[in-house]
Design a protein around this motif. Structure first.
Motif, short mmCIF file in Angstrom:
data_model
loop_
_atom_site.label_atom_id
_atom_site.label_comp_id
_atom_site.label_asym_id
_atom_site.label_seq_id
_atom_site.Cartn_x
_atom_site.Cartn_y
_atom_site.Cartn_z
N GLN A 1 0.84 -1.19 0.00
CA GLN A 1 0.00 0.00 0.00
C GLN A 1 0.88 1.25 0.00
OE1 GLN A 1 -2.86 -1.09 -1.01
NE2 GLN A 1 -4.02 0.14 0.46
N ALA A 2 1.96 1.17 0.75
CA ALA A 2 2.92 2.27 0.84
C ALA A 2 4.32 1.68 0.72
CB ALA A 2 2.75 2.99 2.16
N VAL A 3 5.30 2.55 0.71
CA VAL A 3 6.69 2.10 0.58
C VAL A 3 7.08 1.20 1.75
CG1 VAL A 3 9.08 2.91 0.75
CG2 VAL A 3 7.49 4.06 -0.78
N THR A 4 7.75 0.09 1.44
CA THR A 4 8.25 -0.77 2.50
C THR A 4 9.78 -0.90 2.45
OG1 THR A 4 7.92 -2.70 1.07
CG2 THR A 4 6.17 -2.21 2.66
N GLY A 5 10.37 -0.48 1.34
CA GLY A 5 11.82 -0.58 1.27
C GLY A 5 12.38 -0.06 -0.04
N LEU A 6 13.70 -0.01 -0.07
CA LEU A 6 14.40 0.38 -1.29
C LEU A 6 15.38 -0.73 -1.64
CD1 LEU A 6 14.97 2.89 -3.29
CD2 LEU A 6 17.03 3.18 -1.91
N VAL B 1 20.01 -5.41 -3.00
CA VAL B 1 19.80 -5.65 -1.57
C VAL B 1 18.63 -4.80 -1.09
CG1 VAL B 1 20.83 -5.51 0.74
CG2 VAL B 1 22.26 -6.06 -1.24
N LEU B 2 17.67 -5.42 -0.42
CA LEU B 2 16.51 -4.69 0.05
C LEU B 2 16.78 -4.03 1.40
CD1 LEU B 2 13.49 -4.08 -0.75
CD2 LEU B 2 12.92 -5.81 0.97
N ILE B 3 16.62 -2.71 1.45
CA ILE B 3 16.75 -1.99 2.73
C ILE B 3 15.34 -1.58 3.15
CG2 ILE B 3 17.91 -0.10 3.94
CD1 ILE B 3 19.72 0.20 1.45
N PRO B 4 14.84 -2.13 4.26
CA PRO B 4 13.48 -1.77 4.68
C PRO B 4 13.42 -0.30 5.12
CG PRO B 4 14.30 -3.70 5.88
CD PRO B 4 15.47 -3.09 5.18
N CYS B 5 12.33 0.38 4.79
CA CYS B 5 12.15 1.77 5.22
C CYS B 5 10.69 2.19 5.04
CB CYS B 5 13.06 2.71 4.44
SG CYS B 5 12.65 2.78 2.70
N ASP B 6 10.33 3.32 5.64
CA ASP B 6 8.98 3.85 5.52
C ASP B 6 8.89 4.95 4.47
OD1 ASP B 6 7.96 2.41 7.94
OD2 ASP B 6 9.46 3.67 8.92
N GLY B 7 10.04 5.53 4.17
CA GLY B 7 10.02 6.64 3.21
C GLY B 7 11.30 6.73 2.43
#
Lengths: 284, 104
Positions: free
Chosen positions: A194-199, A204-210
């Motif tokens: 629904q919204a950003v969960t990572g970059l 390599v996936l870095i989890p984040c909110d924004g």
């Protein structure tokens, strides 16, 4: 105050436009990066500028800038993040709003394509403005994608607001606070539900909110969605007028050749056309 | 008339189910200031047809969180108590009137 003309871009086209408009006694505000950040500043030698061969790009830019400053051009160093046509034009730089009656676009060429997922999650975790949205990320994990010289400064600002910042860029940043981790990566993709969960950074996936994507310039078509382009360049006529009333464009953003002399010539024409537009416009 | 919503006022209006256009903003945000006059204008233009209001995300954080507002300005449209559309960022007035007109 309301300026007669706002110029977006502080390279040769923008500065030439500003000088020409001052020559017609118009008030001019140039919004752009420091001239040192122009791609031309990196040119070691420019040999094809009429009568003045053998100069470095930095020497040329400094001379152009001095000329404009001596002519009474006003400058704001920063990035135009949004624009609105409403009784003239309003341009936002950080939390400041500037107003002008006519607009000249001279931002150069934006050499960076958008990242996968960037547009999809705009407003759902992807942001272009730390000053605007930083407060909404207090206590959250955010990634700053640093593609501009002021990005480390913005990352520091977010960290001080209380966000937990990670800095991602292809090159090590200068001026980043020591407490902010740096990840070297170039191939990026925004991930989310629904919204950003990572970059995703180089796989390599870095989890984040924004994710704050901070580029050198915001593309003119993002600032002004009704602007017509052709093959990625802003469409203009002989007067350097775009399809939007009161908006002119000059320099690399209108197409090849990406040369200083072409940019200067177009800037000059765009400014005279903008002056003519203002002189013919009925006073409000 | 432009409505400055508190959480209570917002929920009451939402329960009424009318067409609503709500601008989530804050005074530290430059683009929000730019959008302000457009929202004011639309409030007058749609008087009696739609409710046009603003939510200050600084004062009404709960509403901002409830609707997942993560970038301002964000304008959300509601009808029958449900979100029907949202626009993120500064846009010309026409982008908003289009949504309003097709839901009147």
């Amino acid at each position: 105050m309301t300026y007669d003309i706002i110029v977006l871009g502080s390279g040769p086209a923008g500065l030439a436009a500003a000088v020409a408009a001052r020559g017609r006694d118009k008030s001019v505000l140039v919004i752009g990066n420091r001239w040192q950040d122009s791609p031309l500043a990196k040119a070691e030698r420019v040999d094809n500028y009429l009568g003045l061969p053998g100069r470095t790009g930095a020497e040329m830019l400094e001379a152009f800038y001095q000329h404009a400053a001596e002519m009474g051009v006003e400058f704001v160093v920063g990035k135009a993040i949004s624009l609105m046509a409403w009784n003239g034009f309003m341009v936002t730089v950080g939390s400041q709003v500037y107003e002008g009656k006519a607009l000249i676009l001279a931002p150069g060429v934006v050499r960076q394509a958008k990242y996968p997922g960037e547009e999809e999650y705009l407003g759902r975790g992807v942001s272009y403005c730390a000053t605007c949205d930083g407060m909404l990320y207090r206590g959250k994990q955010v990634i700053v994608v640093g593609r501009s010289s002021d990005a480390p400064h913005e990352a520091n600002y977010l960290q001080r607001l209380g966000a937990h910042v990670t800095y991602v860029s292809p090159q090590p940043p200068q001026g980043l606070d020591e407490g902010i981790p740096f990840v070297k990566a170039g191939k990026l993709a925004v991930k989310g539900e629904q919204a950003v969960t990572g970059l995703e950074a180089d796989g390599v996936l870095i989890p984040c909110d924004g994710v704050f994507v901070l580029r050198q310039t915001v593309a003119p078509t993002d600032l002004l969605p009704t602007l017509e382009t052709e093959a990625g360049y802003i469409k203009v006529d002989r007067r350097m007028a775009t399809n939007v009333e009161g908006v002119f464009a000059a320099g690399d953003c209108t197409g090849t050749p990406l040369q200083v002399s072409k940019a200067v010539g177009e800037g000059h024409v765009a400014a005279l056309s903008a002056c003519e537009y203002l002189d013919q416009k009925p006073e409000q | 008339m432009l409505v400055h919503f508190s959480k209570e006022g917002f929920d009451k209006a939402l329960n009424d189910g009318k067409l609503m256009m709500v601008d989530f903003w804050a005074d530290w945000c430059g683009p929000c200031k730019m959008l302000g006059p457009v929202i004011d204008d639309l409030a007058n233009q749609y008087e009696g047809k739609a409710i046009v209001g603003k939510v200050n995300v600084d004062e009404e954080q709960e509403l901002a969180i409830r609707y997942g507002v993560m970038s301002i300005p964000t304008v959300i449209f509601f009808k029958d108590g449900k979100e029907i559309e949202r626009k993120v960022g500064v846009m010309p007035g026409g982008a908003f009137t289009q949504v309003l007109d097709s839901n009147l």
